[in-house]
Design a protein around this motif. Structure first.
Motif, PDB file in Angstrom:
ATOM      1  N   ARG A   1       0.827  -1.196   0.000  1.00  0.00           N
ATOM      2  CA  ARG A   1       0.000   0.000   0.000  1.00  0.00           C
ATOM      3  C   ARG A   1       0.867   1.254   0.000  1.00  0.00           C
ATOM      4  O   ARG A   1       1.899   1.311   0.692  1.00  0.00           O
ATOM      5  N   PRO A   2       0.476   2.265  -0.761  1.00  0.00           N
ATOM      6  CA  PRO A   2       1.227   3.520  -0.719  1.00  0.00           C
ATOM      7  C   PRO A   2       1.189   4.126   0.680  1.00  0.00           C
ATOM      8  O   PRO A   2       0.230   3.929   1.436  1.00  0.00           O
ATOM      9  N   ALA A   3       2.225   4.852   1.008  1.00  0.00           N
ATOM     10  CA  ALA A   3       2.287   5.497   2.328  1.00  0.00           C
ATOM     11  C   ALA A   3       1.197   6.561   2.442  1.00  0.00           C
ATOM     12  O   ALA A   3       0.865   7.249   1.478  1.00  0.00           O
ATOM     13  N   ALA A   4       0.626   6.671   3.627  1.00  0.00           N
ATOM     14  CA  ALA A   4      -0.392   7.689   3.880  1.00  0.00           C
ATOM     15  C   ALA A   4       0.271   9.059   3.959  1.00  0.00           C
ATOM     16  O   ALA A   4       1.474   9.166   4.230  1.00  0.00           O
ATOM     17  N   PRO A   5      -0.490  10.131   3.705  1.00  0.00           N
ATOM     18  CA  PRO A   5       0.086  11.483   3.792  1.00  0.00           C
ATOM     19  C   PRO A   5       0.701  11.734   5.166  1.00  0.00           C
ATOM     20  O   PRO A   5       0.126  11.368   6.191  1.00  0.00           O
ATOM     21  N   ALA A   6       1.866  12.361   5.159  1.00  0.00           N
ATOM     22  CA  ALA A   6       2.553  12.629   6.417  1.00  0.00           C
ATOM     23  C   ALA A   6       1.999  13.861   7.129  1.00  0.00           C
ATOM     24  O   ALA A   6       2.170  14.016   8.341  1.00  0.00           O
ATOM     25  N   SER A   7       1.330  14.742   6.394  1.00  0.00           N
ATOM     26  CA  SER A   7       0.807  15.970   6.978  1.00  0.00           C
ATOM     27  C   SER A   7      -0.254  15.665   8.021  1.00  0.00           C
ATOM     28  O   SER A   7      -1.018  14.705   7.903  1.00  0.00           O
ATOM     29  N   ARG A   8      -0.338  16.500   9.027  1.00  0.00           N
ATOM     30  CA  ARG A   8      -1.345  16.364  10.069  1.00  0.00           C
ATOM     31  C   ARG A   8      -2.419  17.444   9.971  1.00  0.00           C
ATOM     32  O   ARG A   8      -3.278  17.550  10.846  1.00  0.00           O
ATOM     33  N   HIS A   9      -2.363  18.242   8.899  1.00  0.00           N
ATOM     34  CA  HIS A   9      -3.312  19.351   8.766  1.00  0.00           C
ATOM     35  C   HIS A   9      -3.785  19.472   7.326  1.00  0.00           C
ATOM     36  O   HIS A   9      -3.121  19.015   6.390  1.00  0.00           O
ATOM     37  N   TYR A  10      -4.958  20.121   7.177  1.00  0.00           N
ATOM     38  CA  TYR A  10      -5.498  20.440   5.855  1.00  0.00           C
ATOM     39  C   TYR A  10      -5.277  21.921   5.546  1.00  0.00           C
ATOM     40  O   TYR A  10      -4.781  22.267   4.484  1.00  0.00           O
ATOM     41  N   ASP A  11      -5.685  22.778   6.474  1.00  0.00           N
ATOM     42  CA  ASP A  11      -5.513  24.219   6.348  1.00  0.00           C
ATOM     43  C   ASP A  11      -5.337  24.765   7.758  1.00  0.00           C
ATOM     44  O   ASP A  11      -6.293  24.826   8.532  1.00  0.00           O
ATOM     45  N   LEU A  12      -4.126  25.127   8.079  1.00  0.00           N
ATOM     46  CA  LEU A  12      -3.823  25.539   9.458  1.00  0.00           C
ATOM     47  C   LEU A  12      -4.667  26.722   9.900  1.00  0.00           C
ATOM     48  O   LEU A  12      -5.181  26.752  11.029  1.00  0.00           O
ATOM     49  N   GLN A  13      -4.808  27.730   9.022  1.00  0.00           N
ATOM     50  CA  GLN A  13      -5.552  28.930   9.408  1.00  0.00           C
ATOM     51  C   GLN A  13      -6.997  28.595   9.733  1.00  0.00           C
ATOM     52  O   GLN A  13      -7.555  29.041  10.743  1.00  0.00           O
ATOM     53  N   ALA A  14      -7.623  27.769   8.867  1.00  0.00           N
ATOM     54  CA  ALA A  14      -9.023  27.399   9.103  1.00  0.00           C
ATOM     55  C   ALA A  14      -9.160  26.544  10.353  1.00  0.00           C
ATOM     56  O   ALA A  14     -10.106  26.727  11.142  1.00  0.00           O
ATOM     57  N   GLU A  15      -8.237  25.629  10.557  1.00  0.00           N
ATOM     58  CA  GLU A  15      -8.327  24.752  11.725  1.00  0.00           C
ATOM     59  C   GLU A  15      -8.150  25.544  13.017  1.00  0.00           C
ATOM     60  O   GLU A  15      -8.835  25.281  14.014  1.00  0.00           O
ATOM     61  N   ARG A  16      -7.247  26.517  12.998  1.00  0.00           N
ATOM     62  CA  ARG A  16      -7.087  27.359  14.196  1.00  0.00           C
ATOM     63  C   ARG A  16      -8.346  28.173  14.468  1.00  0.00           C
ATOM     64  O   ARG A  16      -8.789  28.316  15.612  1.00  0.00           O
ATOM     65  N   ALA A  17      -8.946  28.711  13.395  1.00  0.00           N
ATOM     66  CA  ALA A  17     -10.154  29.516  13.574  1.00  0.00           C
ATOM     67  C   ALA A  17     -11.302  28.670  14.107  1.00  0.00           C
ATOM     68  O   ALA A  17     -12.120  29.146  14.902  1.00  0.00           O
ATOM     69  N   LEU A  18     -11.358  27.416  13.688  1.00  0.00           N
ATOM     70  CA  LEU A  18     -12.471  26.559  14.080  1.00  0.00           C
ATOM     71  C   LEU A  18     -12.238  25.832  15.398  1.00  0.00           C
ATOM     72  O   LEU A  18     -13.118  25.101  15.865  1.00  0.00           O
ATOM     73  N   THR A  19     -11.066  25.997  15.979  1.00  0.00           N
ATOM     74  CA  THR A  19     -10.828  25.467  17.323  1.00  0.00           C
ATOM     75  C   THR A  19     -10.783  26.573  18.358  1.00  0.00           C
ATOM     76  O   THR A  19     -10.774  26.298  19.557  1.00  0.00           O
ATOM     77  N   ALA A  20     -10.764  27.845  17.908  1.00  0.00           N
ATOM     78  CA  ALA A  20     -10.796  28.975  18.834  1.00  0.00           C
ATOM     79  C   ALA A  20     -12.214  29.143  19.379  1.00  0.00           C
ATOM     80  O   ALA A  20     -13.178  28.686  18.762  1.00  0.00           O
TER      81      ALA A  20
END
Length: 483
Positions: free
Chosen positions: A36-55
């Motif tokens: 199987r191909p390796a899964a994406p190493a990134s832990r985020h999709y869009d940092l700015q949006a994720e920060r806004a939606l966790t604030a």
């Protein structure tokens, strides 16, 4: 075989059948073993949006993400609508695209079974007959009996074909999951659009009623000389402009109804879905969000691309095995007559390619090229999925902002209407000002309804983009059918 009158024939067949497993164990499989191909190493999709939606958000309007949480089995239940749950069961059970995908899975499974038969001895019955003239006269000749053959699959040609067909069957299962996700996503979308159209049409009816009352007041004022024809023309223009908003909303309502009928496998004239209201839905305060690495292991379109990659990998093994020798054993037993008794024979055949004009090597190079193309498609599918989730996170973030702004506008319009009504009762303002305040309130209400609709739509789309827990959708569909 014993009815043919020879124990020797049975021993020959046994030798052909039971000598093969030992030889098969010594065979090898050429070609790459799939990983199987390796899964994406990134832990985020869009940092700015994720920060806004966790604030910390605005209570009662803003949504937050719950990181590393996957959607539930029936992802649409987050919208809190029993009416949608019932419609979804009807659509999943009756959708014809899902029926077609179901049958395609069955077809793919049969292809795996058919390919697997090549690993077993092939047993046939053969018969021939004719008349022959000799010096002693004319005689009738016939022979009938079983024939058995076995391909030793020395270099894994048949086993790679089975692997390829198994991967293609897996692809069809993921394709069903993708179709299931598309159908359920479309049902939720059309139900929300139907509810939104009806809510906006209700607010627009109030707005048009205010426009008509306003026009009557202006015409009355013109008759008494306190208004001009320009004022009348402006009031008429306002009514005409607002009336243009109604047909598109009616079209949105009717299109959504028709789409829901089709999704449920019914003609629009034969079945009518329930009328939804925005109050039928509840906006979840927290939204699931899986890690990119988890997304790559759960989204059906990614898994479909992975299965396609596996199939092309196995196809390299098939093309590689064609470059090597093939060993086949055959045996036959026949009862011949008249008077010839029982005939038997055992033969082995070894064929090895010497010269095919470059065809076999070209086939293998083509199989490698197909694998590279599939790998690029797989990577693009993963990247596109990450981008889709990133877009939706930003959309939900901006939906929060838009809804908050529309809510402030609605509150301001409500305050202005209340002040105008109080002033009218005190004799400080005229009725025309009250009607203008009512129009402003209805327009603000329509804006707020549109913002709320966007929140519902993007909430549903985020669950779909995360894979909607579509794995095992076929089993759940069958379970619903049996309820």
């Amino acid at each position: 075989m014993k009815p043919f009158g020879s124990s020797l024939s049975w021993r020959v067949a046994q030798a052909a059948l039971f000598a093969t497993p030992a030889l098969l164990l010594s065979a090898c499989m050429v070609g790459p073993d799939f990983s199987r191909p390796a899964a994406p190493a990134s832990r985020h999709y869009d940092l700015q949006a994720e920060r806004a939606l966790t604030a910390p958000g605005v209570p009662g309007s803003a949504q937050r993400i719950d990181a590393d949480r996957a959607p539930t089995d029936d992802w649409w239940t987050v919208l809190g609508s029993p009416k949608l749950d019932q419609l979804m069961r009807q659509a999943v059970a009756g959708n014809l695209d899902l029926d077609a995908a179901d049958a395609t899975i069955a077809q793919a499974n049969e292809a795996v079974a058919a390919a697997g038969g090549a690993l077993l001895p092939q047993l046939d019955i053969a018969a021939q007959g004719g008349r022959q003239r000799t010096g002693h006269g004319t005689t009738t000749q016939y022979a009938v009996g079983p024939q058995v053959s076995f391909d030793f699959d020395l270099f894994g040609d048949n086993r790679r074909r089975i692997e390829e067909q198994t991967a293609l069957a897996e692809l069809q299962r993921h394709r069903f999951d993708a179709a299931y996700l598309t159908v359920t996503g479309d049902v939720a979308r059309q139900a929300i659009l139907l509810a939104s159209a009806r809510a906006q049409m209700g607010a627009l009816d109030e707005l048009l009623a205010d426009d008509r009352r306003n026009l009557e007041l202006v015409r009355s004022a013109e008759r008494y000389g306190s208004a001009t024809q320009v004022d009348v023309a402006l009031a008429l223009n306002q009514l005409a402009q607002d009336q243009t908003l109604l047909p598109p909303l009616a079209q949105q309502r009717d299109t959504a109804r028709h789409a829901l009928s089709v999704l449920a496998g019914k003609g629009p004239a034969d079945w009518m879905p329930p009328d939804f209201a925005l109050s039928d839905f509840a906006l979840p305060a927290e939204l699931p969000l899986t890690l990119p690495s988890e997304l790559a292991r759960r989204r059906p379109d990614i898994l479909e691309a992975e299965a396609e990659l596996h199939a092309t990998s196995a196809a390299i093994g098939v093309a590689t095995a064609d470059l090597y020798p093939h060993l086949q054993l055959s045996a036959s037993v026949s009862r011949a007559g008249p008077g010839a008794g029982t005939l038997w024979g055992v033969a082995g055949a070894l064929t090895a390619p010497l010269f095919h004009g470059g065809t076999l090597k070209a086939n293998r190079r083509g199989a490698v090229d197909a694998y590279q193309a599939s790998f690029a498609v797989y990577r693009q599918t993963v990247i596109r999925s990450l981008g889709q989730v990133a877009d939706l996170l930003q959309a939900i973030n901006h939906d929060n902002e838009e809804y908050a702004a529309q809510q402030r506008a609605l509150n301001a319009a409500e305050t202005g209407l209340r002040i105008s009504q109080a002033g009218f009762q005190a004799g400080e303002t005229g009725l025309l000002q009250v009607l203008d305040a009512q129009r402003a309130y209805q327009r603000a209400l329509i804006g707020q309804l549109r913002a709320k609709t966007a929140q519902y739509l993007d909430t549903a789309q985020l669950s779909v983009a995360l894979g909607g827990h579509s794995d095992g959708a076929l089993a759940r569909r069958m379970a619903h059918d049996n309820e």
